[in-house]
Design a protein around this motif. Structure first.
Motif, PDB file in Angstrom:
ATOM      1  N   MET A  26      26.530  41.653  30.011  1.00  0.00           N
ATOM      2  CA  MET A  26      27.475  40.804  30.978  1.00  0.00           C
ATOM      3  C   MET A  26      26.411  40.036  31.544  1.00  0.00           C
ATOM      4  O   MET A  26      25.349  40.218  31.962  1.00  0.00           O
ATOM      5  CB  MET A  26      27.889  41.744  31.963  1.00  0.00           C
ATOM      6  CG  MET A  26      28.703  41.378  32.827  1.00  0.00           C
ATOM      7  SD  MET A  26      29.301  42.500  34.219  1.00  0.00           S
ATOM      8  CE  MET A  26      30.125  43.662  33.391  1.00  0.00           C
ATOM      9  N   SER A  27      26.969  38.644  31.749  1.00  0.00           N
ATOM     10  CA  SER A  27      25.988  37.638  32.355  1.00  0.00           C
ATOM     11  C   SER A  27      25.744  37.695  33.942  1.00  0.00           C
ATOM     12  O   SER A  27      26.587  38.605  34.476  1.00  0.00           O
ATOM     13  CB  SER A  27      26.813  36.262  32.149  1.00  0.00           C
ATOM     14  OG  SER A  27      28.005  36.139  32.848  1.00  0.00           O
ATOM     15  N   PRO A  28      24.842  37.081  34.357  1.00  0.00           N
ATOM     16  CA  PRO A  28      24.746  37.312  35.656  1.00  0.00           C
ATOM     17  C   PRO A  28      25.551  37.063  36.704  1.00  0.00           C
ATOM     18  O   PRO A  28      26.199  37.964  37.712  1.00  0.00           O
ATOM     19  CB  PRO A  28      23.425  36.665  36.021  1.00  0.00           C
ATOM     20  CG  PRO A  28      22.655  36.371  34.645  1.00  0.00           C
ATOM     21  CD  PRO A  28      23.878  36.563  33.688  1.00  0.00           C
ATOM     22  N   PRO A  29      26.522  35.843  36.415  1.00  0.00           N
ATOM     23  CA  PRO A  29      27.492  35.880  37.429  1.00  0.00           C
ATOM     24  C   PRO A  29      28.584  36.850  37.243  1.00  0.00           C
ATOM     25  O   PRO A  29      29.238  37.138  38.274  1.00  0.00           O
ATOM     26  CB  PRO A  29      28.037  34.240  36.836  1.00  0.00           C
ATOM     27  CG  PRO A  29      27.102  33.677  36.240  1.00  0.00           C
ATOM     28  CD  PRO A  29      26.205  34.848  35.563  1.00  0.00           C
ATOM     29  N   LEU A  30      28.829  37.376  36.240  1.00  0.00           N
ATOM     30  CA  LEU A  30      29.748  38.259  35.974  1.00  0.00           C
ATOM     31  C   LEU A  30      29.333  39.812  36.590  1.00  0.00           C
ATOM     32  O   LEU A  30      30.207  40.443  37.106  1.00  0.00           O
ATOM     33  CB  LEU A  30      30.223  38.501  34.422  1.00  0.00           C
ATOM     34  CG  LEU A  30      30.996  37.479  33.800  1.00  0.00           C
ATOM     35  CD1 LEU A  30      31.203  37.738  32.274  1.00  0.00           C
ATOM     36  CD2 LEU A  30      32.248  37.464  34.675  1.00  0.00           C
ATOM     37  N   GLU A  31      28.073  39.855  36.385  1.00  0.00           N
ATOM     38  CA  GLU A  31      27.421  40.891  36.970  1.00  0.00           C
ATOM     39  C   GLU A  31      27.449  41.137  38.884  1.00  0.00           C
ATOM     40  O   GLU A  31      28.016  42.103  39.306  1.00  0.00           O
ATOM     41  CB  GLU A  31      25.987  41.191  36.740  1.00  0.00           C
ATOM     42  CG  GLU A  31      25.750  41.463  35.423  1.00  0.00           C
ATOM     43  CD  GLU A  31      24.266  41.765  35.083  1.00  0.00           C
ATOM     44  OE1 GLU A  31      23.402  41.113  35.955  1.00  0.00           O
ATOM     45  OE2 GLU A  31      23.885  41.853  33.930  1.00  0.00           O
ATOM     46  N   ARG A  32      27.289  39.924  39.115  1.00  0.00           N
ATOM     47  CA  ARG A  32      27.610  39.900  40.670  1.00  0.00           C
ATOM     48  C   ARG A  32      29.012  39.908  40.975  1.00  0.00           C
ATOM     49  O   ARG A  32      29.451  40.500  42.222  1.00  0.00           O
ATOM     50  CB  ARG A  32      27.064  38.310  41.082  1.00  0.00           C
ATOM     51  CG  ARG A  32      25.710  38.413  41.104  1.00  0.00           C
ATOM     52  CD  ARG A  32      25.026  36.734  41.826  1.00  0.00           C
ATOM     53  NE  ARG A  32      25.309  36.800  43.298  1.00  0.00           N
ATOM     54  CZ  ARG A  32      24.297  37.060  43.952  1.00  0.00           C
ATOM     55  NH1 ARG A  32      23.508  37.894  43.399  1.00  0.00           N
ATOM     56  NH2 ARG A  32      24.658  37.158  45.270  1.00  0.00           N
ATOM     57  N   LEU A  33      29.981  39.260  40.342  1.00  0.00           N
ATOM     58  CA  LEU A  33      31.410  39.555  40.745  1.00  0.00           C
ATOM     59  C   LEU A  33      31.690  40.955  40.491  1.00  0.00           C
ATOM     60  O   LEU A  33      32.452  41.263  41.404  1.00  0.00           O
ATOM     61  CB  LEU A  33      32.297  38.837  39.298  1.00  0.00           C
ATOM     62  CG  LEU A  33      33.893  38.714  39.763  1.00  0.00           C
ATOM     63  CD1 LEU A  33      34.081  38.299  41.021  1.00  0.00           C
ATOM     64  CD2 LEU A  33      34.503  38.041  38.645  1.00  0.00           C
ATOM     65  N   ALA A  34      31.250  41.755  39.530  1.00  0.00           N
ATOM     66  CA  ALA A  34      31.338  43.241  39.516  1.00  0.00           C
ATOM     67  C   ALA A  34      31.077  43.854  40.712  1.00  0.00           C
ATOM     68  O   ALA A  34      31.554  44.804  41.205  1.00  0.00           O
ATOM     69  CB  ALA A  34      30.983  44.038  38.025  1.00  0.00           C
ATOM     70  N   LEU A  35      29.840  43.211  41.377  1.00  0.00           N
ATOM     71  CA  LEU A  35      29.355  43.922  42.408  1.00  0.00           C
ATOM     72  C   LEU A  35      30.340  43.725  43.669  1.00  0.00           C
ATOM     73  O   LEU A  35      30.721  44.518  44.545  1.00  0.00           O
ATOM     74  CB  LEU A  35      27.925  43.486  42.835  1.00  0.00           C
ATOM     75  CG  LEU A  35      26.871  43.682  42.100  1.00  0.00           C
ATOM     76  CD1 LEU A  35      25.682  43.244  42.358  1.00  0.00           C
ATOM     77  CD2 LEU A  35      26.722  45.262  41.802  1.00  0.00           C
TER      78      LEU A  35
END
Length: 371
Positions: free
Chosen positions: A1-10
């Protein structure tokens, strides 16, 4: 998962925790410098000191199905899920207290960057209310404003429709999730908004239904996105006054269209005016309070040649017809003419475009403003 998507998941994980809304989330994030990743990096002891219960900490550590559903929704064409720390998040909305953690959007994100004016009002407008909404909306679109409203029946719907008719952009903030659009009868209007470069917005997960408590929360987003809020027609207990109150709390301009004292649907607007809202008769009344738009080009309007009373049949009878619904009996009483004679003359005035038949009688039209 890309960093932007990881932050969105948070962000999705935080938003799904029971008992954590925008206010609590803002308090938590303030303790870690506003960084969502830093919040999740805290150990359980730190989270307890921040005031989180054991059940909430477990939810943070073990995301539920809501997170996967949110990510899947955002991956669909024309869908956008914007977190509070995203560059796409509207600057004005980020400034308000209790800003939404997430915005579920469908349509053109470019609409979010446009200067917006909120236009709201009653779900049960009079003819005059609808006429004022349509007229002002067209003028404001011509001045470069996007129109933001709540997709509700009545004034909201008129404003969305007229913004589209005037070739403008309109944004609709829903009191339901985007997959459960409410009211259903505005599905066609929502499709038109999307087709014309507009945007549908909700802070609710897409599957959420239209619960009563969602709509006051929705109103703070309508005002928060906008430079000001214009209340076109509203009763004293109207939800539109909640939007106006939010606008005041957010430091935004509040405008209102005056109405006749006899019109209960205008009582809320008249009260706002007594409390200091800016009285609006034309778009110029709004534009002079929004200096940020001073550089936008102004349209040049050529006023038609004024008509004269003599061009209308029975102009004296017309004086007895109001801009709210006036019964035939009332017109007859005021003019001291038989009802049969009044009916015949009203038909001629209707053919001339000076009055319009509505439920409860007749109303004057703008065609007759010169009389």
């Amino acid at each position: 998962m890309s960093p932007p998507l990881e932050r969105l998941a948070l962000w999705l994980t935080l938003d799904a925790v029971d008992g954590i809304g925008p206010v609590t989330a803002s308090r938590l994030l303030a303790q870690v410098g506003g960084d969502i990743a830093a919040l999740f990096a805290c150990d359980d002891g730190q989270l307890r000191k921040m005031g989180l219960a054991e059940a909430q900490i477990r939810q943070l550590r073990r995301p539920g199905a809501d997170v996967e559903r949110g990510m899947n929704w955002a991956a669909r064409p024309d869908h956008h899920l914007i977190s509070l720390d995203s560059p796409s998040y509207p600057t004005l909305l980020r400034e308000i207290p209790a800003a939404p953690l997430l915005l579920y959007c469908r349509g053109s994100l470019a609409a979010l960057a446009l200067p917006q004016l909120a236009m709201v009002g009653t779900r049960h407008p009079t003819y005059t209310g609808k006429d004022n909404a349509a007229r002002l909306c067209g003028e404001l679109v011509a001045h470069g404003l996007a129109i933001t409203s709540g997709l509700a029946l009545g004034i909201d719907g008129v404003c969305h429709q007229q913004a589209l008719a005037a070739g403008g952009v309109t944004l609709a903030v829903l009191g339901s999730g985007l997959d459960g659009l409410y009211p259903k009868r505005h599905q066609g209007l929502a499709d038109q908004i999307l087709d014309c470069g507009g945007l549908l917005i909700s802070e609710l997960t897409p599957d959420k239904g239209p619960l009563a408590e969602h709509f006051p929360r929705r109103n703070r987003i309508i005002s928060g996105l906008s430079l000001g809020t214009l209340v076109v027609e509203a009763a004293e207990q109207s939800g539109s006054l909640i939007t106006a109150r939010y606008a005041l709390e957010q430091g935004r301009e509040v405008f209102a269209v005056p109405g006749a004292p006899q019109n209960a649907q205008a009582a809320g607007c008249n009260r706002l005016l007594q409390q200091g809202a800016k009285l609006v008769l034309t778009a110029a009344d709004v534009m002079e309070e929004l200096p940020v738009l001073a550089s936008l080009p102004r349209p040049v309007h050529h006023s038609p040649e004024p008509s004269h009373n003599s061009e209308l049949p029975y102009a004296d009878l017309l004086d007895n017809v109001d801009y709210e619904a006036t019964s035939v009996d009332t017109v007859a009483e005021r003019s001291r003419l038989p009802v049969e004679q009044v009916l015949g003359r009203l038909v001629e005035l209707e053919l001339a475009g000076a009055v319009m038949a509505v439920a409860g009688g007749y109303v004057r039209t703008r065609r007759a403003n010169h009389v």
